[in-house]
Write a protein that holds these residues in place. Structure first.
Motif, mmCIF file in Angstrom:
data_model
loop_
_atom_site.group_PDB
_atom_site.id
_atom_site.type_symbol
_atom_site.label_atom_id
_atom_site.label_comp_id
_atom_site.label_asym_id
_atom_site.label_seq_id
_atom_site.Cartn_x
_atom_site.Cartn_y
_atom_site.Cartn_z
ATOM 1 N N LEU A 120 1.581 4.477 -3.164
ATOM 2 C CA LEU A 120 1.175 5.819 -2.745
ATOM 3 C C LEU A 120 2.345 6.791 -2.840
ATOM 4 O O LEU A 120 2.183 7.930 -3.321
ATOM 5 C CB LEU A 120 0.643 5.763 -1.314
ATOM 6 N N TRP A 169 2.938 7.561 -6.491
ATOM 7 C CA TRP A 169 1.915 8.436 -7.062
ATOM 8 C C TRP A 169 2.130 9.878 -6.627
ATOM 9 O O TRP A 169 2.036 10.800 -7.424
ATOM 10 C CB TRP A 169 0.529 7.955 -6.600
ATOM 11 N N ARG A 170 2.450 10.083 -5.344
ATOM 12 C CA ARG A 170 2.664 11.443 -4.861
ATOM 13 C C ARG A 170 3.876 12.080 -5.529
ATOM 14 O O ARG A 170 3.860 13.262 -5.865
ATOM 15 C CB ARG A 170 2.870 11.423 -3.343
ATOM 16 N N LEU A 206 0.815 -1.215 0.000
ATOM 17 C CA LEU A 206 0.000 0.000 0.000
ATOM 18 C C LEU A 206 0.848 1.265 0.000
ATOM 19 O O LEU A 206 0.500 2.251 -0.652
ATOM 20 C CB LEU A 206 -0.927 0.007 1.225
#
Length: 504
Positions: A390, A393-394, A386
């Motif tokens: 993330l 993507w950030r 997870l």
């Protein structure tokens, strides 16, 4: 040393050519604990005053003066004159006391009655160390009717029994002025009453100087041996303060307290080689003493010894609804010694090593859940699955945003003394793709609770920057607007100005 000085002075007068004595090491810690060094000593001189001693008058007075010159402040010298019986006792304190002694003129010499007086005196003063010095040039020649007229008899037996009860036992030294027959005869008499503590000293023997110089030291050692004799058979008792305690399996710890009490009266003891034994089980529990060895225990005192238990429990992830019950017994064993073994050796004694072991104490505990390594591994893998996307993507989103440039200011109008004044805050320099949070552009607001400020968040956006202003103390008043370069926007009553750094 006071005793050595006293007798050294006596020996210098009696036979000045004797060799000096060499002192044995002292059991200092024992003497200090028993206060023996400060105990007063009685030097009792039994002086034969029969007529034949008149020729020895000068030598005897010189000896007594030497004794006074070297005695300790708390020590006493008691002179008891005797012939047919002890007829006068006096304390010798000055040379004048000695010079005033009359010339001996007695007709008989009853050593038995003189020793009888000594036994009675020491029975009335049991707390003092004593050395008795018999000075005579003759044999036992009692007056008619004396109970000590025969060499053996009930009077001698009774006197010996009474002497054996004296605590502490005195040391008795005889200084025979006569020949070999006199010395032999006096030896028989004093050993008849003090068989273990009597010594006949011959001025012609160099060993006599050493023996005399140790009179008080011998008394101290004898008293020290008597006082510690009982402790040589004593050790410690060990009892659990709480023989039934709970183990905390969740934290993997637990503790018990062992009270160890010394049974000695004089000797300090030490616990060494402390071992903690925990009964076996599926889940391993270990124990140790929380105090490092050796643990010193003063005479008659109790020392609490904490015993710490530890358990390598399961991980914090609980999967199966299983209850683990722990039940163990704990025992402690240790070696008991005394740190004064060296002092005891100087007295010809030893304490050695003693073993002490406790009864079993019981510890219990329970834990819900079971350790599962695969569940922990799956949880770590899920979290990683997870977090990694993330973060990616950030980072990609931040790279797509344009870079901020220029500066940002704020302006607001505030009522000041019936006039509205405009205030300008900033500038704050912008640059890069990272967002900026600042309180410099937020105006100071006067609220019922006092003056407050807010926060201004600035981040890059398509066509300019995105500004979020949240006044402190005003929940729900946060608002956001986009401002192109060279423009102004109004947010919650505050005007924000975005311009290049080259503008005035």
């Amino acid at each position: 040393m006071r005793a050595r000085a006293i007798l050294a002075a006596l020996m210098l007068v009696a036979w000045p050519l004797s060799a000096p004595a060499t002192a044995d090491p002292e059991p200092t810690a024992l003497y200090d604990a028993l206060d023996l060094k400060e105990r007063p000593a009685d030097y009792i001189v039994l002086l034969d005053t029969s007529g034949t001693m008149s020729s020895q008058q000068k030598a005897v007075k010189q000896q007594l003066k030497g004794l006074l010159k070297a005695k300790g402040e708390q020590d006493s010298v008691t002179l008891v004159r005797f012939d047919r019986r002890p007829y006068q006792r006096s304390a010798l304190e000055t040379d004048e006391d000695i010079d005033g002694l009359p010339t001996p003129a007695g007709e008989y010499t009853d050593i038995g009655r003189a020793l009888e007086w000594v036994v009675g005196y020491l029975r009335e003063h049991p707390s003092r160390l004593a050395a008795v010095m018999l000075v005579s040039d003759g044999m036992q020649e009692p007056a008619p009717g004396s109970p000590y007229g025969s060499a053996n008899g009930p009077a001698w037996d009774e006197l010996r029994d009474q002497a054996a009860k004296l605590k502490p036992q005195p040391l008795l030294y005889t200084f025979p002025f006569g020949g070999a027959d006199v010395r032999r005869h006096q030896d028989e008499i004093v050993e008849r009453v003090f068989p273990a503590n009597a010594q006949i000293l011959d001025p012609r023997q160099s060993q006599a100087a050493k023996d005399l110089s140790m009179v008080k030291d011998d008394s101290l050692r004898a008293e020290a041996r008597r006082r510690v004799a009982g402790d040589l058979k004593r050790a410690v008792t060990a009892a659990w303060k709480q023989p039934d305690v709970r183990l905390d399996p969740a934290h993997g710890t637990g503790s018990l307290t062992l009270d160890v009490r010394s049974q000695t009266e004089v000797l300090p003891l030490e616990l060494r080689a402390i071992e903690v034994e925990v009964s076996d089980g599926k889940e391993r529990v270990t124990g140790r003493s929380a105090l490092p060895a050796p643990i010193r225990i003063e005479p008659g005192r109790t020392v609490p010894v904490p015993i710490e238990l530890s358990w390598a429990g399961p991980s914090l992830i609980r999967v199966q609804p299983v209850v683990l019950d722990l039940s163990r017994t704990v025992r402690v064993s240790a070696t008991v010694q005394t740190p004064w073994e060296g002092d005891l050796a100087l007295l010809g004694l030893t304490y050695g090593k003693r073993q002490v072991a406790t009864d079993a104490a019981r510890v219990t505990g329970s834990y819900r859940g079971a350790p599962s390594w695969w569940a922990a591994a799956a949880a770590v893998a899920l979290v990683a699955a997870l977090i990694v996307p993330l973060l990616w993507w950030r980072r990609a989103r931040r790279r797509r945003l344009p870079k901020m440039t220029g500066v940002l200011l704020s302006a607001y109008v505030k009522d000041a003394e019936d006039a509205w004044d405009e205030h300008t805050l900033g500038p704050v320099h912008l640059g890069g793709r990272r967002s900026v949070r600042t309180a410099e552009l937020a105006p100071e607001l006067d609220l019922p609770g006092g003056s407050v400020r807010g926060t201004v968040d600035v981040r890059a956006a398509a066509g300019g920057i995105r500004i979020t202003y949240a006044p402190a103390g005003l929940p729900g008043r946060s608002d956001t607007a986009t401002c192109p370069l060279g423009r102004r926007v109004m947010i919650n009553g505050v005007e924000f100005i975005y311009r290049t750094t080259s503008e005035d």
